[in-house]
Design a protein around this motif. Structure first.
Motif, PDB file in Angstrom:
ATOM      1  N   ASP A 199       0.882  -1.168   0.000  1.00 11.93           N
ATOM      2  CA  ASP A 199       0.000   0.000   0.000  1.00 11.93           C
ATOM      3  C   ASP A 199       0.921   1.219   0.000  1.00 11.93           C
ATOM      4  N   ILE A 200       0.599   2.201  -0.834  1.00 15.25           N
ATOM      5  CA  ILE A 200       1.473   3.373  -0.939  1.00 15.25           C
ATOM      6  C   ILE A 200       0.747   4.612  -0.427  1.00 15.25           C
ATOM      7  N   ASN A 201       1.350   5.260   0.573  1.00 10.77           N
ATOM      8  CA  ASN A 201       0.848   6.554   1.037  1.00 10.77           C
ATOM      9  C   ASN A 201       1.635   7.624   0.308  1.00 10.77           C
ATOM     10  N   LEU A 202       0.933   8.500  -0.374  1.00  8.47           N
ATOM     11  CA  LEU A 202       1.629   9.463  -1.231  1.00  8.47           C
ATOM     12  C   LEU A 202       1.075  10.866  -1.058  1.00  8.47           C
ATOM     13  N   SER A 203       2.003  11.829  -0.939  1.00  8.49           N
ATOM     14  CA  SER A 203       1.602  13.234  -0.948  1.00  8.49           C
ATOM     15  C   SER A 203       2.648  14.006  -1.738  1.00  8.49           C
ATOM     16  N   VAL A 204       2.288  15.206  -2.140  1.00  6.94           N
ATOM     17  CA  VAL A 204       3.269  16.051  -2.832  1.00  6.94           C
ATOM     18  C   VAL A 204       3.404  17.363  -2.063  1.00  6.94           C
ATOM     19  N   ARG A 205       4.558  18.018  -2.226  1.00  5.53           N
ATOM     20  CA  ARG A 205       4.762  19.329  -1.590  1.00  5.53           C
ATOM     21  C   ARG A 205       5.750  20.113  -2.451  1.00  5.53           C
ATOM     22  N   PRO A 206       5.714  21.442  -2.348  1.00 11.53           N
ATOM     23  CA  PRO A 206       6.686  22.217  -3.121  1.00 11.53           C
ATOM     24  C   PRO A 206       8.095  21.816  -2.706  1.00 11.53           C
ATOM     25  N   ALA A 207       8.993  21.668  -3.674  1.00  8.43           N
ATOM     26  CA  ALA A 207      10.363  21.260  -3.356  1.00  8.43           C
ATOM     27  C   ALA A 207      10.952  22.214  -2.330  1.00  8.43           C
ATOM     28  N   GLY A 208      11.635  21.677  -1.342  1.00  9.49           N
ATOM     29  CA  GLY A 208      12.244  22.515  -0.321  1.00  9.49           C
ATOM     30  C   GLY A 208      11.369  22.691   0.904  1.00  9.49           C
ATOM     31  N   SER A 209      10.079  22.395   0.769  1.00 11.20           N
ATOM     32  CA  SER A 209       9.174  22.534   1.907  1.00 11.20           C
ATOM     33  C   SER A 209       9.381  21.392   2.902  1.00 11.20           C
ATOM     34  N   GLU A 210       9.180  21.706   4.172  1.00 10.62           N
ATOM     35  CA  GLU A 210       9.366  20.689   5.205  1.00 10.62           C
ATOM     36  C   GLU A 210       8.045  20.012   5.563  1.00 10.62           C
ATOM     37  N   ALA A 211       6.963  20.778   5.453  1.00 11.92           N
ATOM     38  CA  ALA A 211       5.652  20.262   5.862  1.00 11.92           C
ATOM     39  C   ALA A 211       5.152  19.225   4.861  1.00 11.92           C
ATOM     40  N   PHE A 212       4.424  18.237   5.360  1.00 16.13           N
ATOM     41  CA  PHE A 212       3.861  17.222   4.482  1.00 16.13           C
ATOM     42  C   PHE A 212       2.540  17.719   3.898  1.00 16.13           C
ATOM     43  N   GLY A 213       2.272  17.334   2.651  1.00 12.84           N
ATOM     44  CA  GLY A 213       0.965  17.625   2.058  1.00 12.84           C
ATOM     45  C   GLY A 213      -0.051  16.592   2.522  1.00 12.84           C
ATOM     46  N   THR A 214      -1.307  16.761   2.090  1.00 13.36           N
ATOM     47  CA  THR A 214      -2.344  15.773   2.414  1.00 13.36           C
ATOM     48  C   THR A 214      -2.083  14.529   1.570  1.00 13.36           C
ATOM     49  N   ARG A 215      -2.167  13.355   2.223  1.00 12.74           N
ATOM     50  CA  ARG A 215      -1.800  12.143   1.488  1.00 12.74           C
ATOM     51  C   ARG A 215      -3.013  11.311   1.099  1.00 12.74           C
ATOM     52  N   THR A 216      -2.803  10.492   0.082  1.00 14.08           N
ATOM     53  CA  THR A 216      -3.789   9.479  -0.262  1.00 14.08           C
ATOM     54  C   THR A 216      -3.117   8.126  -0.101  1.00 14.08           C
ATOM     55  N   GLU A 217      -3.931   7.088  -0.015  1.00 16.00           N
ATOM     56  CA  GLU A 217      -3.379   5.739   0.111  1.00 16.00           C
ATOM     57  C   GLU A 217      -3.854   4.916  -1.079  1.00 16.00           C
ATOM     58  N   MET A 218      -2.915   4.234  -1.735  1.00 16.34           N
ATOM     59  CA  MET A 218      -3.284   3.328  -2.819  1.00 16.34           C
ATOM     60  C   MET A 218      -3.039   1.902  -2.340  1.00 16.34           C
ATOM     61  N   LYS A 219      -4.062   1.075  -2.489  1.00 12.89           N
ATOM     62  CA  LYS A 219      -4.065  -0.248  -1.865  1.00 12.89           C
ATOM     63  C   LYS A 219      -3.588  -1.365  -2.776  1.00 12.89           C
ATOM     64  N   ASN A 220      -2.959  -2.362  -2.134  1.00 15.73           N
ATOM     65  CA  ASN A 220      -2.715  -3.665  -2.760  1.00 15.73           C
ATOM     66  C   ASN A 220      -2.095  -3.637  -4.144  1.00 15.73           C
ATOM     67  N   MET A 221      -1.001  -2.912  -4.265  1.00 20.66           N
ATOM     68  CA  MET A 221      -0.286  -2.916  -5.528  1.00 20.66           C
ATOM     69  C   MET A 221       0.482  -4.237  -5.583  1.00 20.66           C
ATOM     70  N   ASN A 222       0.344  -4.964  -6.706  1.00 20.49           N
ATOM     71  CA  ASN A 222       1.031  -6.258  -6.695  1.00 20.49           C
ATOM     72  C   ASN A 222       1.932  -6.545  -7.887  1.00 20.49           C
ATOM     73  N   SER A 223       2.448  -5.488  -8.528  1.00 22.56           N
ATOM     74  CA  SER A 223       3.571  -5.721  -9.433  1.00 22.56           C
ATOM     75  C   SER A 223       4.427  -4.465  -9.447  1.00 22.56           C
ATOM     76  N   PHE A 224       5.732  -4.640  -9.639  1.00 21.64           N
ATOM     77  CA  PHE A 224       6.638  -3.497  -9.626  1.00 21.64           C
ATOM     78  C   PHE A 224       6.269  -2.494 -10.710  1.00 21.64           C
ATOM     79  N   LYS A 225       5.874  -3.016 -11.877  1.00 22.06           N
ATOM     80  CA  LYS A 225       5.540  -2.128 -12.981  1.00 22.06           C
ATOM     81  C   LYS A 225       4.308  -1.290 -12.642  1.00 22.06           C
ATOM     82  N   ALA A 226       3.283  -1.952 -12.076  1.00 28.03           N
ATOM     83  CA  ALA A 226       2.067  -1.234 -11.702  1.00 28.03           C
ATOM     84  C   ALA A 226       2.394  -0.176 -10.654  1.00 28.03           C
ATOM     85  N   ILE A 227       3.287  -0.498  -9.731  1.00 30.02           N
ATOM     86  CA  ILE A 227       3.668   0.454  -8.685  1.00 30.02           C
ATOM     87  C   ILE A 227       4.292   1.697  -9.308  1.00 30.02           C
TER      88      ILE A 227
END
Lengths: 480, 95
Positions: A199-227
């Motif tokens: 499962d991948i928790n992912l957020s984006v933020r402006p480069a150089g920023s310390e604070a985390f953005g709001t994240r989403t979670e993507m579930k049950n990825m089961n191949s490296f290519k799909a990831i």
């Protein structure tokens, strides 16, 4: 001037790994993959009222091993908790997991960082839990079919720190994790069978920023290519939202690899509330210092140590060492032939070249290597002794890969040995010259191309059993 | 903590149940009383006391990793309201 801010993607991973114990975590049913639906079940794993779970000793041992191999602290006193939710894959309506005192904490795995150098991905914790059943959509009835064979198979969930900055780092970490867990024998980590899921928790933020953005979670990825694709797709979606005045919603999303797009799975109103509480049906686990030390001593040489040794002692390139040690099977292939006297670098070249090439061409994983490991060494041995040419060896290897034949026998049967007798080579070439007088004339009148043609014809007549240099030299000599 | 009407609705959602209209008020009152009763525990000073996770003075009750026979699928599925072949069949649960 128009200026687009550069964005940084920040990710953390939750990796579920099925342990390769013989039985389920809380009952004696087999963990064998597949099987007819609902045949690996008993009253405990299908959640009949009144049954009690009984903890499998091997699960605790495997989880401890995994924790130590991933540089974690082992929680001397740990216990299970109950995670409550209603879903048809969970017959008890709760999953036995660990929330408050997980078995391992504060570990890390070293990987090659994006842009060079090495970096440590922190492991926040590892906990033990039970897997859920399998749901299959039935188009005929538009209902869901449930198979509980997988229900109760032991899992460890490895929770990383948010230390990833690129898809490559994520994939390298997963490869490293897979290699380590395979080495220590706690899981086969077969992604296609679902024994390693991320499962991948992912957020984006402006480069150089310390604070985390709001994240989403993507579930049950089961191949490296799909990831890789899911990370690229989800980063782009979030950046697009933010650059157009939108906001990212914290939610669980499902990556649809066919549509190359992610979709929200749960709406925000449908909040998750697992009402965790200590599992009353199980006794706490105490792991003594002696057991921890004993387990530590029992660990084999891990990929990181092997990688360093392959470079410093065997002279392999960093890249080759990294790739080979990323797979337990490739290491076995490498070390078995090395022990039989095969030169290390030549062996590494073959593994990185022909073996990887044929694996990827046939869509196989190293785990599916279809030939006896010794065959590769035998083949390389024949090349080393000049018994066959390199190009012949590649053809033979293809046969070895496809039919698992004995390379020495194959060479004998197909009469592929290099002709070392130059007299015999000469005879064949003389026949070629006699049969191709037109090309001979052309060559003599200065057409270099004609010589290439004659070399080709001679090589064909010799069926690759002589090397091109020898053939060229003899041809030139005979043509004066 | 106050048990509000909204909280009762939330608990219904979590429990996948719907209370009959006439019992909502009673449920709300009962839950409030239960919480009040439990709150009496807060009167105790538990500073520095390890939370108790189990009443028995035991640890490490485990079994060996040896396969035991499973039960036949006919028994596994005996109580299934709906089945298809040897699968349980449940209302569609995919998005």
């Amino acid at each position: 001037m128009y200026h687009t801010p550069a964005w940084e993607t920040v990710m953390g991973l939750e990796v579920h790994v099925e342990l390769s114990t013989k039985t389920k975590i809380f009952c004696g049913c087999t963990t064998a993959f597949g099987g007819e639906p609902n045949t690996h079940c008993c009253p405990i794993c299908i959640g009949m009222p009144g049954v009690l779970p009984s903890l499998n000793k091997a699960v605790v041992e495997y989880a401890t091993k995994a924790g130590l191999a991933l540089n974690c602290e082992i929680t001397r006193y740990n216990k299970f908790d109950r995670k409550n939710y209603f879903y048809p894959d969970l017959p008890k309506a709760y999953q036995i997991s660990q929330l408050y005192l997980p078995i391992c904490r504060n570990g890390g795995v070293e990987i090659e960082a994006e842009g060079g150098g090495r970096k440590v991905i922190g492991i926040h914790e590892i906990h033990m839990e039970e897997d859920a059943g399998k749901l299959v959509h039935d188009p005929a009835t538009n209902a869901t079919m449930v198979d509980y064979n997988r229900c109760g198979v032991p899992l460890i969930e490895i929770v990383s720190e948010p230390d990833f900055r690129s898809a490559n780092e994520v994939i390298r970490y997963l490869e490293k994790l897979k290699a380590i867990l395979q080495y220590i024998g706690v899981s086969d980590c077969k992604m296609q069978e679902g024994s390693l899921r991320a499962d991948i928790n992912l957020s984006v933020r402006p480069a150089g920023s310390e604070a985390f953005g709001t994240r989403t979670e993507m579930k049950n990825m089961n191949s490296f290519k799909a990831i890789g694709r899911a990370i690229a797709g989800e980063s782009a979606r979030q950046i697009h939202l933010l650059e157009h005045g939108g906001a990212v919603t914290q939610e669980t999303r499902r990556w649809d690899d066919d549509k190359n797009e992610s979709f929200a799975m749960r709406s925000k109103e449908d909040a998750q509330d697992y009402k965790y509480f200590p599992e009353p049906d199980l006794i706490p686990i105490e792991i003594s210092e002696e057991v921890i030390e004993q387990t530590r001593r029992s660990l084999p040489e891990l990929p990181e140590a092997k990688r360093r040794r392959y470079v410093s002692e065997l002279g392999l390139s960093e890249y080759d060492a990294e790739q080979i040690t990323a797979s337990k099977v490739l290491v076995a292939l490498f070390e078995q032939n090395l022990a039989a006297g095969c030169p290390a670098k030549e062996l590494a070249n073959w593994i990185m070249g022909e073996v990887m090439h044929l694996l990827s061409e046939s869509g196989k994983e190293p785990e599916d290597i279809p030939f006896d490991y010794g065959s590769l060494g035998a083949l390389i041995g024949m090349v080393e002794k000049n018994e066959i040419t390199r190009s012949t060896a590649k053809k033979v290897f293809k046969a070895v890969f496809e039919e698992n034949c004995d390379p020495v026998e194959y060479v004998e049967q197909h009469n592929l040995k290099t002709v070392t007798d130059t007299g015999a080579v000469k005879t064949v070439i003389e026949e070629v010259i006699a049969a191709n007088q037109k090309s001979v004339e052309e060559y003599k009148s200065g057409k270099e191309k004609a010589l290439q043609y004659l070399i080709g014809q001679s090589m064909r007549a010799l069926r690759g059993k002589a090397d091109p240099q020898t053939v060229t030299a003899i041809l030139k000599e005979l043509l004066g | 903590m106050m048990i509000t009407d909204e909280l009762v609705t939330y608990l219904e959602a979590l429990g996948r149940i719907r209370l009959p209209e006439e019992s909502r008020a009673k449920a709300q009152r009962d839950l409030q009383e239960i919480l009040q009763y439990i709150d009496t525990l807060s009167e105790l000073d538990t500073e520095g006391i390890e939370p108790l996770s189990h009443a028995l003075p035991l640890t490490n009750v485990m079994r060996e990793d040896e396969v035991q026979p499973s039960i036949p699928p006919e028994e596994v599925l005996a109580n299934a309201p709906v089945r298809k072949d040897n699968y349980f069949l449940v209302p569609r649960s995919f998005e």
